[in-house]
Write an enzyme that holds these catalytic residues in place. Structure first.
Site, PDB file in Angstrom:
ATOM      1  N   LYS A 111       0.836  -1.213   0.000  1.00 32.97           N
ATOM      2  CA  LYS A 111       0.000   0.000   0.000  1.00 32.97           C
ATOM      3  C   LYS A 111       0.862   1.251   0.000  1.00 32.97           C
ATOM      4  O   LYS A 111       0.547   2.240  -0.672  1.00 32.97           O
ATOM      5  CB  LYS A 111      -0.927   0.027   1.218  1.00 32.97           C
ATOM      6  N   LYS A 194      -4.147 -15.104 -14.736  1.00 37.41           N
ATOM      7  CA  LYS A 194      -5.476 -15.541 -14.347  1.00 37.41           C
ATOM      8  C   LYS A 194      -6.488 -14.414 -14.401  1.00 37.41           C
ATOM      9  O   LYS A 194      -6.132 -13.237 -14.485  1.00 37.41           O
ATOM     10  CB  LYS A 194      -5.437 -16.232 -12.985  1.00 37.41           C
ATOM     11  N   LYS A 197     -10.222  -9.005 -11.398  1.00 34.45           N
ATOM     12  CA  LYS A 197     -11.063  -7.831 -11.557  1.00 34.45           C
ATOM     13  C   LYS A 197     -10.254  -6.641 -12.071  1.00 34.45           C
ATOM     14  O   LYS A 197     -10.647  -5.959 -13.014  1.00 34.45           O
ATOM     15  CB  LYS A 197     -11.714  -7.491 -10.218  1.00 34.45           C
TER      16      LYS A 197
END
Ligand code: TRP
Length: 329
Positions: A111, A194, A197
């Site tokens: 982050k 893969k 989203k």
């Protein structure tokens, strides 16, 4: 019978990869265990969503899970923020979570790299909240992907630390839920990797037939086999992998054979694949919309879920307070 807790990110929009990866296993898991499934909407605040978006996402992801077959009659399905007890346990656990260990967490470090202008304390203590989610129901199993393994390890550590500190064996140390045979990984439509989203390579359960068609028709392929029994390239293999889960075995065989014989036409393959994906997702999409439009049902699900979850959570918090030394006068 194990007690299983699973937190679901509230950024909805499940795709085929989620379905054939986690959710299909959840459907089996819920029948064999005491499962708690919740929408992690406190965690969602770390990214500062707008109120309407926050609510809309919670509703969407809840409807999608229910549409897939997560059964609120069998499992406890709830929204995290409906169970304020978790925030109390989070506060208590925070006193024994060290800034150093939190700063060393891989997800936190990521982050810092990805959003340096919003490193809030909620991100730092994210693993503590996750631990509270899990141990508040005294879970012994948590289904986790690779990216959550370290968080689960920290959960075990926080549970152990509490037990040591107060010389009790109160919290179990939860293990990863083992799905047995390897999880199926569904690839994306962009040729490599893969389905995800954020990768923008996915087919969502809520996609319309037109959207599905557009996506499949645009999927990456190659120039076609040039010799019999040639090994397919990765993008083509990926289309076969998807076909394997949505199509009839005879369909898969037909296209595998025509590939081997070099007579395959990718246009036909894509047409068939579109048809079979639509056939598979259409009933789910219809259920998602039905559920989204059924306020009464949604209200019933979340209130019953909150009640069951609070029963278990408030018992734990009561006992933890007692152990810590908060006693009645
Ligand atoms: N951190 C998890 C994720 O990003 C979501 C989550 C929150 C969770 N609390 C949990 C998962 C408790 C399992 C158990 O996917």
């Amino acid at each position: 019978m194990d007690t299983v807790v699973s937190g679901i990110r509230s950024t909805g929009n499940l795709h085929l990869g989620n379905y054939f990866g986690a959710i299909k296993n959840f459907l089996k898991m819920q029948n064999e265990n005491n499962c708690f499934f919740f929408i992690a909407d406190y965690h969602a605040l770390t990214t500062h969503p707008k109120p309407d978006d926050l609510h809309g996402n919670i509703k969407q992801v809840l409807a999608e899970y229910l549409a897939c077959g997560i059964d609120p009659e069998v499992a406890t399905v709830f929204v995290q923020s409906d169970v304020p007890e978790v925030s109390e346990l989070y506060l208590l656990l925070n006193m024994n979570a060290y800034v150093g260990e939190l700063e060393r967490t891989a997800s936190f470090k990521e982050k810092i790299r990805k959003q340096p202008d919003n490193i809030n304390a909620g991100l730092l203590t994210y693993p503590v909240l996750m631990a509270a989610d899990i141990i508040i129901h005294k879970a012994n199993k948590v289904p986790v992907g690779k990216d959550q393994e370290q968080h689960l390890e920290m959960t075990r550590r926080f549970a152990r630390r509490f037990n040591m500190m107060y010389s009790v064996s109160y919290f179990p140390e939860p293990d990863a839920y083992n799905f047995g045979k390897q999880l199926i990984k569904i690839p994306g439509l962009d040729g490599t990797g893969k389905m995800g989203k954020s990768e923008g390579n996915g087919i969502f359960l809520a996609d319309s037939p037109q959207e599905i068609k557009k996506k499949v028709m645009r999927a990456v392929t190659d120039t076609g086999p040039t010799a019999p029994d040639q090994e397919p390239s990765e993008p083509v293999k990926n289309l076969f992998t998807i076909m394997n889960v949505v199509s009839e075995p005879s369909t898969v065989k037909h296209f595998t054979d025509s590939y081997a014989a070099c007579t395959i036409r990718y246009g036909d393959l894509k047409k068939q694949l579109t048809e079979d994906i639509v056939k598979f997702t259409e009933p789910i999409r219809v259920r998602i919309n039905d559920i989204l439009n059924d306020k009464v049902y949604l209200h019933k699900v979340v209130s019953a879920g909150a009640e069951k979850a609070r029963e278990s959570a408030s018992k734990t918090v009561r006992e933890v307070r007692e152990i810590i030394g908060y006693r009645p006068f």
